[in-house]
Design a protein around this motif. Structure first.
Motif, PDB file in Angstrom:
ATOM      1  N   TYR A   3      -8.544  -2.399   1.834  1.00  0.00           N
ATOM      2  CA  TYR A   3      -8.077  -2.810   0.511  1.00  0.00           C
ATOM      3  C   TYR A   3      -8.934  -3.901  -0.115  1.00  0.00           C
ATOM      4  O   TYR A   3      -9.051  -3.965  -1.340  1.00  0.00           O
ATOM      5  CB  TYR A   3      -6.597  -3.222   0.549  1.00  0.00           C
ATOM      6  CG  TYR A   3      -6.337  -4.608   1.087  1.00  0.00           C
ATOM      7  CD1 TYR A   3      -6.332  -5.703   0.229  1.00  0.00           C
ATOM      8  CD2 TYR A   3      -6.088  -4.829   2.427  1.00  0.00           C
ATOM      9  CE1 TYR A   3      -6.086  -6.977   0.709  1.00  0.00           C
ATOM     10  CE2 TYR A   3      -5.835  -6.086   2.913  1.00  0.00           C
ATOM     11  CZ  TYR A   3      -5.844  -7.166   2.054  1.00  0.00           C
ATOM     12  OH  TYR A   3      -5.598  -8.424   2.523  1.00  0.00           O
ATOM     13  N   ARG A   6     -11.605  -2.220  -1.926  1.00  0.00           N
ATOM     14  CA  ARG A   6     -11.058  -1.430  -3.033  1.00  0.00           C
ATOM     15  C   ARG A   6     -10.678  -2.313  -4.221  1.00  0.00           C
ATOM     16  O   ARG A   6     -10.970  -1.976  -5.357  1.00  0.00           O
ATOM     17  CB  ARG A   6      -9.833  -0.634  -2.561  1.00  0.00           C
ATOM     18  CG  ARG A   6     -10.176   0.514  -1.632  1.00  0.00           C
ATOM     19  CD  ARG A   6     -10.549   1.750  -2.428  1.00  0.00           C
ATOM     20  NE  ARG A   6     -11.191   2.753  -1.639  1.00  0.00           N
ATOM     21  CZ  ARG A   6     -10.594   3.804  -1.079  1.00  0.00           C
ATOM     22  NH1 ARG A   6      -9.298   3.971  -1.208  1.00  0.00           N
ATOM     23  NH2 ARG A   6     -11.289   4.670  -0.397  1.00  0.00           N
ATOM     24  N   TYR A  60      -4.522   4.837  -2.542  1.00  0.00           N
ATOM     25  CA  TYR A  60      -5.948   4.629  -2.779  1.00  0.00           C
ATOM     26  C   TYR A  60      -6.314   3.163  -2.543  1.00  0.00           C
ATOM     27  O   TYR A  60      -7.281   2.867  -1.838  1.00  0.00           O
ATOM     28  CB  TYR A  60      -6.337   5.046  -4.203  1.00  0.00           C
ATOM     29  CG  TYR A  60      -7.788   4.780  -4.482  1.00  0.00           C
ATOM     30  CD1 TYR A  60      -8.764   5.637  -4.006  1.00  0.00           C
ATOM     31  CD2 TYR A  60      -8.191   3.646  -5.180  1.00  0.00           C
ATOM     32  CE1 TYR A  60     -10.113   5.378  -4.224  1.00  0.00           C
ATOM     33  CE2 TYR A  60      -9.530   3.377  -5.403  1.00  0.00           C
ATOM     34  CZ  TYR A  60     -10.482   4.242  -4.925  1.00  0.00           C
ATOM     35  OH  TYR A  60     -11.811   3.969  -5.131  1.00  0.00           O
ATOM     36  N   ASN A  66      -8.750   8.661  -0.429  1.00  0.00           N
ATOM     37  CA  ASN A  66      -9.933   8.440  -1.255  1.00  0.00           C
ATOM     38  C   ASN A  66      -9.785   9.063  -2.632  1.00  0.00           C
ATOM     39  O   ASN A  66     -10.728   9.077  -3.409  1.00  0.00           O
ATOM     40  CB  ASN A  66     -11.179   9.008  -0.565  1.00  0.00           C
ATOM     41  CG  ASN A  66     -11.558   8.198   0.658  1.00  0.00           C
ATOM     42  OD1 ASN A  66     -11.401   6.984   0.689  1.00  0.00           O
ATOM     43  ND2 ASN A  66     -12.025   8.862   1.671  1.00  0.00           N
ATOM     44  N   LYS A  68      -8.170   9.061  -6.317  1.00  0.00           N
ATOM     45  CA  LYS A  68      -7.606   8.118  -7.282  1.00  0.00           C
ATOM     46  C   LYS A  68      -6.507   8.789  -8.104  1.00  0.00           C
ATOM     47  O   LYS A  68      -6.704   9.169  -9.241  1.00  0.00           O
ATOM     48  CB  LYS A  68      -8.688   7.592  -8.226  1.00  0.00           C
ATOM     49  CG  LYS A  68      -9.683   6.679  -7.591  1.00  0.00           C
ATOM     50  CD  LYS A  68     -10.659   6.172  -8.635  1.00  0.00           C
ATOM     51  CE  LYS A  68     -11.649   5.202  -8.060  1.00  0.00           C
ATOM     52  NZ  LYS A  68     -12.572   4.701  -9.070  1.00  0.00           N
TER      53      LYS A  68
END
Length: 74
Positions: A3, A6, A60, A66, A68
């Motif tokens: 995360y 991300r 995600y 992976n 979105k």
């Protein structure tokens, strides 16, 4: 991808500064930077705010998927 990568990628892809996202989350810029660097674990309520803000599925952001997908509509 975890995360921390991300949330940083989402912020950069959307051309936001750390301080702008920190304001959204009601934390200081340093605290938000610590979230991105993995020094401080981001609270779940802040993670949900980010998911809603970016309109991205929590799976995600958390690195479970992976793909979105959009944030679920209520």
């Amino acid at each position: 991808m975890d995360y921390t990568k991300r949330i940083r990628a989402l912020r950069e892809d959307n051309d936001y500064k750390q301080r702008e996202i920190a304001t959204l989350l009601n934390v200081g810029q340093r605290t938000y930077a610590d979230y991105e660097h993995g020094k401080t674990r981001i609270p779940i309520d802040s993670m949900i705010k980010l998911a809603k803000f970016y309109n991205i599925d929590m799976n995600y952001i958390c690195g479970v998927s992976n793909i979105k997908n959009q944030f679920p509509k209520q």
